[in-house]
Scaffold this active site. Structure first.
Site, PDB file in Angstrom:
ATOM      1  N   HIS A  16      38.253  32.763  43.675  1.00 50.99           N
ATOM      2  CA  HIS A  16      38.989  33.801  42.949  1.00 50.99           C
ATOM      3  C   HIS A  16      40.386  33.947  43.533  1.00 50.99           C
ATOM      4  CE1 HIS A  16      36.648  35.710  46.156  1.00 50.99           C
ATOM      5  NE2 HIS A  16      37.633  36.565  46.289  1.00 50.99           N
ATOM      6  N   ASP A  19      39.886  44.343  40.093  1.00 49.27           N
ATOM      7  CA  ASP A  19      39.120  44.443  41.331  1.00 49.27           C
ATOM      8  C   ASP A  19      38.559  45.863  41.424  1.00 49.27           C
ATOM      9  OD1 ASP A  19      39.237  42.731  44.298  1.00 49.27           O
ATOM     10  OD2 ASP A  19      38.508  44.806  44.272  1.00 49.27           O
TER      11      ASP A  19
HETATM   12  P1  AMP Z   1      37.366  38.172  48.962  1.00 47.54           P
HETATM   13  O1  AMP Z   1      37.393  38.788  50.325  1.00 47.54           O
HETATM   14  O2  AMP Z   1      38.610  37.410  48.633  1.00 47.54           O
HETATM   15  O3  AMP Z   1      36.106  37.381  48.710  1.00 47.54           O
HETATM   16  O4  AMP Z   1      37.395  39.404  47.969  1.00 47.54           O
HETATM   17  C1  AMP Z   1      36.357  39.753  47.108  1.00 47.54           C
HETATM   18  C2  AMP Z   1      36.891  40.832  46.201  1.00 47.54           C
HETATM   19  O5  AMP Z   1      35.967  41.031  45.135  1.00 47.54           O
HETATM   20  C3  AMP Z   1      37.082  42.202  46.894  1.00 47.54           C
HETATM   21  O6  AMP Z   1      38.441  42.611  46.730  1.00 47.54           O
HETATM   22  C4  AMP Z   1      36.126  43.113  46.124  1.00 47.54           C
HETATM   23  O7  AMP Z   1      36.624  44.414  45.963  1.00 47.54           O
HETATM   24  C5  AMP Z   1      35.954  42.395  44.808  1.00 47.54           C
HETATM   25  N1  AMP Z   1      34.699  42.656  44.107  1.00 47.54           N
HETATM   26  C6  AMP Z   1      33.437  42.559  44.608  1.00 47.54           C
HETATM   27  N2  AMP Z   1      32.531  42.863  43.660  1.00 47.54           N
HETATM   28  C7  AMP Z   1      33.236  43.154  42.528  1.00 47.54           C
HETATM   29  C8  AMP Z   1      32.869  43.532  41.200  1.00 47.54           C
HETATM   30  N3  AMP Z   1      31.593  43.697  40.833  1.00 47.54           N
HETATM   31  N4  AMP Z   1      33.859  43.757  40.307  1.00 47.54           N
HETATM   32  C9  AMP Z   1      35.138  43.616  40.669  1.00 47.54           C
HETATM   33  N5  AMP Z   1      35.553  43.233  41.883  1.00 47.54           N
HETATM   34  C10 AMP Z   1      34.620  43.015  42.822  1.00 47.54           C
END
Ligand code: AMP
Ligand code: ZN
Length: 119
Positions: free
Chosen positions: A96, A29
């Site tokens: 995810h 993440d």
């Molecule tokens: P959610 O609230 O469960 O949809 O969490 C989305 C997660 O994706 C968050 O913890 C973000 O930090 C992570 N995230 C968003 N864009 C990226 C990226 N390009 N690479 C890695 N993690 C990401």
């Protein structure tokens, strides 16, 4: 479709990939809640718990067990929290699973340093 995680799977956006097979990709993440915070995503686009294929979900859980062992072996984690958001609390609308390590003592390692240990 304008999905950031589909773009990561296609390689259009870089990621710190820890594990990959023909069904899932696991990467760190970018904004970790703790060192080693990683996401397991299916390579096919499913939005959330409602539409994901049950066999894919089983595979994701098997990979979670594998990653749990990796985190114990390489980062000596003291615990692991698994989160999977849906609906209004889900920011990225591609299924995810979050794996969030817990440490009794805080490890001051950034994403790049964690990647060098886990890759
Ligand atoms: P959610 O609230 O469960 O949809 O969490 C989305 C997660 O994706 C968050 O913890 C973000 O930090 C992570 N995230 C968003 N864009 C990226 C990226 N390009 N690479 C890695 N993690 C990401
Ligand atoms: Zn997607």
């Amino acid at each position: 479709m304008d999905c950031i995680f589909c773009k990561i799977i296609k390689g259009d956006i870089p990621s710190y990939t820890i594990y990959e097979d023909n069904i899932v990709k696991v990467f760190l993440d970018i904004n970790p809640m703790s060192p080693g915070h990683m996401l397991i995503i299916p390579k096919d686009h499913y939005e959330n718990l409602d539409d994901i294929d049950i066999n894919v979900l089983t595979h994701i859980n098997n990979v979670a067990k594998k990653m749990h062992n990796l985190l114990k072996d390489k980062l000596n984690i003291d615990g692991l929290t698994i989160i999977q958001n849906n609906g209004d609390v889900q920011e990225v609308k591609h299924y995810h699973m979050h794996l969030k390590p817990f440490y009794k003592e805080n490890k001051g390692l950034n994403v790049e340093e964690i990647y060098q240990i886990l890759k």
